[in-house]
Design an enzyme around this catalytic site. Structure first.
Site, short mmCIF file in Angstrom:
data_model
loop_
_atom_site.label_atom_id
_atom_site.label_comp_id
_atom_site.label_asym_id
_atom_site.label_seq_id
_atom_site.Cartn_x
_atom_site.Cartn_y
_atom_site.Cartn_z
N GLY A 47 44.06 -36.91 20.60
CA GLY A 47 44.50 -38.33 20.34
C GLY A 47 44.16 -37.87 18.22
N CYS A 48 43.94 -39.29 18.19
CA CYS A 48 44.40 -38.89 16.50
C CYS A 48 43.25 -37.83 15.76
CB CYS A 48 44.38 -40.11 15.68
SG CYS A 48 43.90 -39.96 14.56
N PHE A 49 43.77 -36.12 15.06
CA PHE A 49 43.05 -36.05 14.52
C PHE A 49 41.99 -36.40 13.44
CE2 PHE A 49 47.16 -34.32 11.86
CZ PHE A 49 47.19 -35.06 11.19
N TRP A 50 42.43 -36.99 12.72
CA TRP A 50 41.03 -37.75 12.15
C TRP A 50 39.76 -37.94 12.17
CZ3 TRP A 50 44.57 -42.15 9.81
CH2 TRP A 50 45.27 -41.76 8.62
N TYR A 193 41.32 -48.27 10.35
CA TYR A 193 41.28 -47.60 10.83
C TYR A 193 40.21 -46.48 11.81
CZ TYR A 193 43.11 -44.09 14.56
OH TYR A 193 44.13 -43.06 15.89
#
Length: 221
Positions: A47-50, A193
């Protein structure tokens, strides 16, 4: 899905409640690498790399984590193209670690347990598309063997209600993401987020695997 860059938010009671429910304690791999001195690299997409970056930055023995793109080609290894969902890339992270302190199998355990949900296809949290698929990108035959063995172990143990859909595929290249995506969780801790989707994962790591958690963070200054 294009994510906003900065949306300040104080962590609410609702967010804290979600954090307590995040993550699932999984059994340690029965097949694992031997701890040895040196330096090794692993690449994961979830998913989101953050958030995936933020989780691995708090694992003991991890030296550095970089956000990037894996699965496509160099010509389209940039955020705007990858966000369109048709480049073949997945948002991913490259983890450099000390195998004398943490094994590849332990990284897999953290990845499948708290970094993402391995049962959702091309989706993590609010993000949809093949660029948010979950995958283990192996760089060596040993990594391939260990990753496939752990997926099989979790499947045989019925660790999840639904089937695991995480890919185990060869690493063909890793392209580092733009500077604004590096260390994002630590540079933007109050972004909405992060507070809703990613901070709970780090809290789950600390709660479920305290022996593998460090309050300091790789890349920290």
């Amino acid at each position: 899905m294009r994510r906003p860059v900065l949306l300040p938010l104080v962590l609410t009671a609702c967010s804290a409640a979600a954090a307590r429910d995040e993550g699932l304690k999984l059994p340690a791999p029965t097949v694992d690498a031997t701890k040895a001195p040196g330096e090794a690299t692993a690449v994961f997409a979830g998913g989101c790399f953050w958030g995936v970056e933020g989780v691995f930055q708090h694992v003991k023995g991890v030296k550095s984590v970089r956000a990037g793109y894996t699965g496509g080609d160099a010509a389209h290894a940039n955020y705007d193209d990858v966000s369109d969902g048709d480049t073949g890339h997945a948002e991913s992270v490259r983890v450099v670690y000390d195998p004398a302190q943490v094994t590849y199998g332990q990284l897999l355990q953290v990845f499948f347990s708290v970094a993402m949900d391995p049962t959702t296809l091309n989706r993590q949290g609010p993000d949809r598309g093949t660029q948010y698929r979950s995958a283990v990108f192996y760089a060596t035959p040993e990594q391939e063997k260990l990753a496939k063995a752990y997926v099989a172990q979790l499947g045989a143990a019925h660790a999840f209600t639904d089937p695991i859909v995480t890919q185990v595929v060869p690493l063909k290249g890793f392209w580092q993401a733009e500077d604004e995506h590096q260390d994002y969780m630590h540079l933007n801790p109050d972004a909405m987020y992060i507070a809703i989707n990613d901070r709970p994962k780090v809290l789950a790591l600390a709660r479920i695997y305290p022996d593998m958690y460090t309050p300091g963070w790789a890349n920290g200054r």
